[in-house]
Design an enzyme around this catalytic site. Structure first.
Site, PDB file in Angstrom:
ATOM      1  N   ASN A   7     -12.972  -1.581   2.800  1.00  0.00           N
ATOM      2  CA  ASN A   7     -11.787  -1.355   3.626  1.00  0.00           C
ATOM      3  C   ASN A   7     -11.734   0.142   3.935  1.00  0.00           C
ATOM      4  O   ASN A   7     -11.409   0.953   3.073  1.00  0.00           O
ATOM      5  CB  ASN A   7     -10.554  -1.803   2.838  1.00  0.00           C
ATOM      6  CG  ASN A   7      -9.273  -1.666   3.632  1.00  0.00           C
ATOM      7  OD1 ASN A   7      -9.265  -1.076   4.721  1.00  0.00           O
ATOM      8  ND2 ASN A   7      -8.190  -2.186   3.097  1.00  0.00           N
ATOM      9  N   LYS A  14     -11.919   1.978   0.454  1.00  0.00           N
ATOM     10  CA  LYS A  14     -11.637   1.184  -0.744  1.00  0.00           C
ATOM     11  C   LYS A  14     -12.721   0.125  -0.852  1.00  0.00           C
ATOM     12  O   LYS A  14     -13.169  -0.402   0.189  1.00  0.00           O
ATOM     13  CB  LYS A  14     -10.285   0.470  -0.601  1.00  0.00           C
ATOM     14  CG  LYS A  14      -9.093   1.390  -0.691  1.00  0.00           C
ATOM     15  CD  LYS A  14      -7.808   0.551  -0.740  1.00  0.00           C
ATOM     16  CE  LYS A  14      -6.686   1.266  -0.048  1.00  0.00           C
ATOM     17  NZ  LYS A  14      -5.618   0.459   0.437  1.00  0.00           N
ATOM     18  N   ARG A  91     -13.242  -5.182   6.188  1.00  0.00           N
ATOM     19  CA  ARG A  91     -11.922  -5.398   6.760  1.00  0.00           C
ATOM     20  C   ARG A  91     -11.871  -4.636   8.085  1.00  0.00           C
ATOM     21  O   ARG A  91     -12.124  -3.429   8.134  1.00  0.00           O
ATOM     22  CB  ARG A  91     -10.839  -4.873   5.825  1.00  0.00           C
ATOM     23  CG  ARG A  91      -9.489  -5.112   6.426  1.00  0.00           C
ATOM     24  CD  ARG A  91      -8.427  -4.257   5.845  1.00  0.00           C
ATOM     25  NE  ARG A  91      -7.204  -4.499   6.575  1.00  0.00           N
ATOM     26  CZ  ARG A  91      -6.209  -3.644   6.636  1.00  0.00           C
ATOM     27  NH1 ARG A  91      -6.287  -2.489   6.009  1.00  0.00           N
ATOM     28  NH2 ARG A  91      -5.140  -3.919   7.334  1.00  0.00           N
ATOM     29  N   HIS A 180      -2.117  -8.345   9.405  1.00  0.00           N
ATOM     30  CA  HIS A 180      -2.075  -8.938   8.054  1.00  0.00           C
ATOM     31  C   HIS A 180      -2.621 -10.371   8.067  1.00  0.00           C
ATOM     32  O   HIS A 180      -2.235 -11.195   7.232  1.00  0.00           O
ATOM     33  CB  HIS A 180      -0.632  -9.019   7.492  1.00  0.00           C
ATOM     34  CG  HIS A 180       0.025  -7.707   7.238  1.00  0.00           C
ATOM     35  ND1 HIS A 180       1.343  -7.455   7.574  1.00  0.00           N
ATOM     36  CD2 HIS A 180      -0.431  -6.569   6.670  1.00  0.00           C
ATOM     37  CE1 HIS A 180       1.658  -6.230   7.228  1.00  0.00           C
ATOM     38  NE2 HIS A 180       0.603  -5.655   6.679  1.00  0.00           N
ATOM     39  N   LEU A 209       5.778  -8.900   2.691  1.00  0.00           N
ATOM     40  CA  LEU A 209       6.709  -7.771   2.621  1.00  0.00           C
ATOM     41  C   LEU A 209       6.092  -6.676   1.751  1.00  0.00           C
ATOM     42  O   LEU A 209       6.251  -6.669   0.528  1.00  0.00           O
ATOM     43  CB  LEU A 209       8.053  -8.232   2.042  1.00  0.00           C
ATOM     44  CG  LEU A 209       8.674  -9.499   2.666  1.00  0.00           C
ATOM     45  CD1 LEU A 209       9.966  -9.878   1.965  1.00  0.00           C
ATOM     46  CD2 LEU A 209       8.912  -9.298   4.166  1.00  0.00           C
ATOM     47  N   GLY A 210       5.345  -5.791   2.377  1.00  0.00           N
ATOM     48  CA  GLY A 210       4.742  -4.667   1.657  1.00  0.00           C
ATOM     49  C   GLY A 210       5.273  -3.388   2.268  1.00  0.00           C
ATOM     50  O   GLY A 210       6.405  -3.352   2.763  1.00  0.00           O
ATOM     51  N   ARG A 241       8.372   2.096   9.256  1.00  0.00           N
ATOM     52  CA  ARG A 241       8.390   1.647  10.661  1.00  0.00           C
ATOM     53  C   ARG A 241       9.689   0.920  10.982  1.00  0.00           C
ATOM     54  O   ARG A 241      10.195   0.151  10.165  1.00  0.00           O
ATOM     55  CB  ARG A 241       7.213   0.690  10.920  1.00  0.00           C
ATOM     56  CG  ARG A 241       5.890   1.389  10.964  1.00  0.00           C
ATOM     57  CD  ARG A 241       4.742   0.412  11.073  1.00  0.00           C
ATOM     58  NE  ARG A 241       3.777   0.647  10.014  1.00  0.00           N
ATOM     59  CZ  ARG A 241       2.904  -0.242   9.574  1.00  0.00           C
ATOM     60  NH1 ARG A 241       2.847  -1.448  10.099  1.00  0.00           N
ATOM     61  NH2 ARG A 241       2.074   0.066   8.608  1.00  0.00           N
ATOM     62  N   ASP A 283       9.802   3.726  -0.525  1.00  0.00           N
ATOM     63  CA  ASP A 283       9.529   2.810  -1.638  1.00  0.00           C
ATOM     64  C   ASP A 283      10.813   2.085  -2.046  1.00  0.00           C
ATOM     65  O   ASP A 283      11.824   2.719  -2.367  1.00  0.00           O
ATOM     66  CB  ASP A 283       8.957   3.594  -2.818  1.00  0.00           C
ATOM     67  CG  ASP A 283       8.385   2.665  -3.874  1.00  0.00           C
ATOM     68  OD1 ASP A 283       9.102   1.723  -4.287  1.00  0.00           O
ATOM     69  OD2 ASP A 283       7.230   2.867  -4.270  1.00  0.00           O
ATOM     70  N   PHE A 284      10.742   0.763  -2.044  1.00  0.00           N
ATOM     71  CA  PHE A 284      11.939  -0.041  -2.309  1.00  0.00           C
ATOM     72  C   PHE A 284      12.539   0.220  -3.678  1.00  0.00           C
ATOM     73  O   PHE A 284      13.738   0.096  -3.863  1.00  0.00           O
ATOM     74  CB  PHE A 284      11.616  -1.527  -2.142  1.00  0.00           C
ATOM     75  CG  PHE A 284      11.746  -1.936  -0.727  1.00  0.00           C
ATOM     76  CD1 PHE A 284      10.770  -1.579   0.188  1.00  0.00           C
ATOM     77  CD2 PHE A 284      12.862  -2.610  -0.273  1.00  0.00           C
ATOM     78  CE1 PHE A 284      10.897  -1.903   1.519  1.00  0.00           C
ATOM     79  CE2 PHE A 284      13.005  -2.933   1.061  1.00  0.00           C
ATOM     80  CZ  PHE A 284      12.017  -2.579   1.958  1.00  0.00           C
ATOM     81  N   GLY A 331       3.791  -6.227  -1.948  1.00  0.00           N
ATOM     82  CA  GLY A 331       4.511  -5.418  -2.939  1.00  0.00           C
ATOM     83  C   GLY A 331       5.972  -5.798  -3.155  1.00  0.00           C
ATOM     84  O   GLY A 331       6.393  -6.073  -4.279  1.00  0.00           O
ATOM     85  N   GLU A 385      -5.977  -9.986  -0.321  1.00  0.00           N
ATOM     86  CA  GLU A 385      -6.709  -9.825   0.937  1.00  0.00           C
ATOM     87  C   GLU A 385      -8.205  -9.649   0.696  1.00  0.00           C
ATOM     88  O   GLU A 385      -9.022 -10.140   1.462  1.00  0.00           O
ATOM     89  CB  GLU A 385      -6.120  -8.652   1.722  1.00  0.00           C
ATOM     90  CG  GLU A 385      -4.725  -9.005   2.247  1.00  0.00           C
ATOM     91  CD  GLU A 385      -3.988  -7.854   2.887  1.00  0.00           C
ATOM     92  OE1 GLU A 385      -4.109  -7.685   4.094  1.00  0.00           O
ATOM     93  OE2 GLU A 385      -3.275  -7.130   2.161  1.00  0.00           O
TER      94      GLU A 385
END
Ligand code: ADP
Length: 400
Positions: A7, A14, A91, A180, A209-210, A241, A283-284, A331, A385
């Site tokens: 990727n 990665k 990817r 995705h 939902l990431g 975004r 970050d949530f 995530g 993935e």
């Protein structure tokens, strides 16, 4: 089969070496700051300790050489030579309308990926650099491109066309593509497995939902609609975004701030979403903490985020005239029971009820989180993935 999954970003790479017979990761790692001072190489064999070391990587070819050296090293390696690796899966972000499934890479395929690069100018050129570096250093292995967009190519024109002059679609291929795709494909297929039903008979909504977030409607195993568009900016509220907004906002802000429309789009991509609303973080975990600490805008942001997801679920239930399962992944979807709870508050009208205990306990593992007997079944399904890319690679190589 052993598949090396790659990727590639513009300055990162990665990788995972996956044994598809065992669904196991033999080794994985990350090359960061390629072509930048202080390049870093991270590597982990199986479940072993992660090692991290500064290594010079002036380009992606240097990075791939390091990956090969680590994988074949007598001490840290997991294979004795490249001959033990069966294929490389890449990817690839954008396949335009040309690629409806993964494909074995040759010069024609590289040219076609290059052709659609203006649809993903940040991503596709980096993919091509990675593909070329890998093909140069592993010329005897089959290389397969697996596209983020391919799974969504089954959408019908009524789902993918924007209501703008048709000539823009004809001339420039302006339309909804969706992203995705490997995640939506993998999670919908796992949902069918968990329900012990044939995916052909199911209507599934997948909520990925990431950091980036998208949602898709999967009917009979095929994508019928998805929230991301020409680019990954459309749809849900994301980490940075904005997701859906009135397009007229763009020139309005540009005029007020004395900046270009391009600069506003950049803000919509990088400084908006939950980061933009709260000013706290993308970050949530930080936002949940801030909301719990009394930050009103953080609380409103969590509500806005959940409402947007719920509205898409309602829309996709209508698009498929029903829904059998709703799966949360990535995530936030896999780990944040609070957000899942907020979203599911809206879904009672469909005939389902969240089981609070099951929801609380489900974290990063496959689980049903609705009460028994209701429909749609609510589920948590960790995405994978890399495994999905490896499986698709095996399918393409096996077919050749
Ligand atoms: P991507 O692959 O799009 O970069 P991920 O799927 O890894 O993103 O998701 C990353 C996001 O998931 C983080 O930004 C964070 O907001 C969220 N996240 C991760 N773990 C948790 C957790 N335990 N609770 C809530 N949110 C989490």
């Amino acid at each position: 089969m052993k598949v090396l999954v790659i990727n590639c970003g513009s300055s990162s790479l990665k990788f995972q070496l996956i044994d598809t017979a065992e669904n196991s990761v033999l080794a994985k790692g990350l090359c960061e700051r390629i072509g930048i001072d202080g390049s870093n190489f991270e590597y982990r064999k199986g479940d072993g300790e992660k090692t991290s070391a500064l290594k010079e990587m002036k380009d992606h070819k240097d990075a791939v050489a390091l990956v090969i050296a680590a994988l074949t090293d007598p001490e840290t390696g997991v294979v004795s030579s490249l001959k033990e690796i069966d294929a490389v899966g890449h990817r690839t972000v954008h396949g335009g309308e040309k690629f409806k499934q993964a494909v074995r890479i040759d010069e024609d395929v590289i040219a076609a990926i290059e052709e659609v690069s203006d649809l993903a100018p940040l991503h596709n050129p980096a993919c091509i650099i990675g593909i070329r570096a890998c093909m140069d250093l592993m010329p005897d292995l089959p290389h397969v491109a697996v596209f983020d967009t391919a799974f969504h190519q089954t959408m019908k024109p009524e789902a993918y066309l924007y209501a703008i002059p048709y000539e823009y679609y004809e001339k420039y291929k302006v339309r909804r593509y969706g992203f995705h795709g490997t995640s939506h494909a993998y999670v919908s297929s796992r949902a069918a497995d968990m329900l012990k039903k044939d995916i052909k008979d199911l209507k599934i909504i997948v909520c990925h939902l990431g950091n980036g977030a998208s949602i898709s409607a999967v009917q009979g195993g095929q994508c019928v609609d998805t929230s991301m568009g020409l680019t990954p900016l459309e749809g849900l509220i994301m980490g940075t975004r904005s997701g859906d907004i009135d397009p007229a906002v763009i020139p309005f802000i540009a005029g007020k701030e004395g900046i270009s429309c391009d600069a506003v789009v950049d803000i919509l991509n990088k400084k908006s979403g939950v980061l933009g609303l709260t000013g706290v973080s993308s970050d949530f975990r930080d936002i949940v903490k801030a909301a719990e600490g009394g930050s009103e805008i953080s609380e409103i942001t969590l509500r806005a985020y959940s409402l947007r997801v719920a509205k898409y679920i309602g829309a996709y239930a209508a698009a498929m005239n029903g829904v059998d399962a709703i799966a949360f992944t990535a995530g936030v979807g896999e780990n944040d029971a609070g957000i899942r709870g907020r979203i599911c508050q809206y879904l009672g009208f469909l005939g389902t009820e969240l089981d609070e205990e099951r929801n609380k306990e489900a974290r990063g593992r496959e689980a049903v989180i609705s009460k028994d007997g209701g429909k749609p079944v609510l589920m948590v399904i960790p995405t994978n993935e890399e495994l999905s890319i490896a499986m698709q690679t095996v399918e393409i190589v096996g077919r050749a």
